[in-house]
Design an enzyme around this catalytic site. Structure first.
Site, PDB file in Angstrom:
ATOM      1  N   ASN A   2      34.580 125.170  -6.044  1.00 49.10           N
ATOM      2  CA  ASN A   2      33.142 125.411  -6.135  1.00 49.10           C
ATOM      3  C   ASN A   2      32.493 125.591  -4.764  1.00 49.10           C
ATOM      4  OD1 ASN A   2      33.012 125.290  -8.974  1.00 49.10           O
ATOM      5  ND2 ASN A   2      32.927 123.046  -8.924  1.00 49.10           N
ATOM      6  N   HIS A  39      32.224 123.636  -2.194  1.00 49.60           N
ATOM      7  CA  HIS A  39      31.586 122.518  -1.503  1.00 49.60           C
ATOM      8  C   HIS A  39      32.621 121.404  -1.322  1.00 49.60           C
ATOM      9  CE1 HIS A  39      30.054 121.012  -5.691  1.00 49.60           C
ATOM     10  NE2 HIS A  39      31.314 120.734  -5.510  1.00 49.60           N
ATOM     11  N   CYS A  72      27.575 119.140   0.364  1.00 49.18           N
ATOM     12  CA  CYS A  72      27.930 119.400   1.753  1.00 49.18           C
ATOM     13  C   CYS A  72      28.807 120.645   1.813  1.00 49.18           C
ATOM     14  CB  CYS A  72      28.662 118.192   2.336  1.00 49.18           C
ATOM     15  SG  CYS A  72      29.253 118.421   4.016  1.00 49.18           S
TER      16      CYS A  72
END
Length: 423
Positions: free
Chosen positions: A325, A327, A362
């Site tokens: 995904n 991240h 993040c």
């Protein structure tokens, strides 16, 4: 003429018949010398009976593949049968080595494969631990179970599995549960209806209680199930046990929400998605509400004047820290949180519980810092120091100031693996 006759006795012509060859042999051995005149010319012998004559027009024996074969004349009375076979030599009597070698090789490979299967067959009942690690659905489709063996590269300095190892097992069983149930779309744990709408799962909160840490070679059994969490969330719980003893290793619960893959904004749960996962909801809880509230209580806030505060700056994600995904994987946050924990705590204590509140995702270009506040320390008894329970509050944030994860951990004095088994 005499020389020609002598030569023909030893070297019959290609068109010579067997009878002629036999006659020449007799001449050579002296059996027909009496028929020779003084001049060396063969005297005309008495003609044999007509029945014993062979037609002079008989042709030479034909060859098929280099071997002479017999021919029968039209008249049965004139039949002459002379068998001819290839000479028997040592080479001709040898078997077909290529076929023999192929047969030996086939037998050897089959025996090796069978021996391998017998050698890997479990010798004891306690070794029958989900051999290939695929897992299975149990309890009428409401619980997914998968077994793992603790590998040598999954243990830490104290020879027990790290908390990251156990968290990876939790994540693996969660994904395999979705796949085994037939709900895996083209995303990372997303269902087909979620994939149609570009929705993905993101974790909002995780709480876990660790009773003991498995050692290298231990077999663990992980059970997981899902339930509803409010209107737009899903709860996933885990119960990890020692496969041989049945003792609890870890209990964990988590809350997941949906995010749009492109806009990166949280989304409501569509009715179509709820219809997909609703039949698998189980009201069973791995951690009670009382335990959850206790875990959620924090000590000193990070940034306040506390007993001790530690910080680690310059943390950056590696390419391998990203999931599909795009991240940072949620397990990686745990390692970053513990980066700022003092070494004295890590050496004398083990993690007993943890609560993680995820605030922001993040990316690969983020630069973070980890802060840890410690309350509680070693207490002195006589001349020796005895470790006591420690509580820590953690904050993982971007260096620009945005919070990524807030966490609270509790630590207990380390016990040996044997002592933990006997506790």
């Amino acid at each position: 003429m005499a020389g020609s006759l002598a030569a023909s006795a030893f070297f019959p012509g290609p068109g010579s018949s067997p009878a002629a060859s036999a006659r020449s042999s007799k001449i050579a051995t002296g059996e027909l010398l009496e028929n020779l005149s003084v001049r060396g010319i063969v005297a005309k012998p008495n003609p044999p009976p007509a029945a014993m004559q062979v037609k002079a027009q008989a042709q030479a024996l034909p060859k098929v593949n280099g071997t002479k074969v017999n021919l029968k004349t039209v008249n049965p009375d004139m039949e002459e049968t002379v068998p001819h076979s290839a000479p028997k030599t040592f080479y001709n009597q040898l078997p077909d080595w290529s076929m023999l070698l192929a047969a030996i090789t086939t037998i050897f490979l089959a025996a090796e494969k069978q021996w391998t299967l017998l050698d890997w067959k479990p010798k004891k009942p306690d070794m029958l631990v989900d051999t290939f690690g695929f897992g299975r659905i149990i309890q009428d489709g409401m619980v997914f179970r998968q077994n793992f063996m603790i590998r040598s590269y999954e243990i830490g300095a104290d020879r027990t599995a790290s908390i990251e190892t156990l968290m990876n097992h939790l994540q693996e069983t969660a994904l395999n549960h979705v796949r085994t149930a037939g709900l895996l779309g083209d995303g990372f744990g997303a269902t087909p209806e979620m994939s149609k709408r570009n929705l993905i799962w993101v974790v909002s909160k995780i709480q876990l209680l660790v009773e003991k840490y498995p050692a290298w070679g231990d077999n663990v059994q992980v059970d997981t199930w899902v339930a509803a969490a409010g209107k737009n969330g899903m709860r996933r719980d885990w119960h990890v046990l020692d496969y041989n003893s049945g003792r609890t290793i870890l209990r964990a619960t988590s809350v997941w929400v949906m995010m749009h893959k492109k806009t990166r904004r949280l989304s409501k749960m569509p009715d179509e998605v709820r219809a997909e996962i609703g039949p698998y909801f189980n009201d069973r809880s791995a951690i009670t509400e009382e335990q959850s509230e206790k875990l959620a209580k924090t000590g000193n806030k990070v940034g306040d004047d506390a007993t001790e505060q530690f910080i680690r700056k310059g943390l950056t994600p590696r390419w391998g820290d990203l999931d599909v995904n795009q991240h940072v994987n949620n397990v990686k946050y745990i390692g970053w949180i513990l980066e700022s924990a003092p070494i004295s705590v890590l050496e004398k204590h083990e993690l007993a519980s943890m609560t993680l509140d995820y605030r922001k995702e993040c990316g690969r270009d983020s630069v973070l810092q980890s802060l840890t506040t410690v309350s509680g320390e070693c207490t002195s008894i006589g001349t020796e120091k005895q470790a006591s329970a420690i509580r820590c509050d953690h904050l993982l944030q971007l260096e620009s100031g945005a919070d990524i994860v807030k966490a609270h951990t509790e630590w207990r004095p380390k016990r040996s693996h044997t002592a933990a088994e006997n506790a």
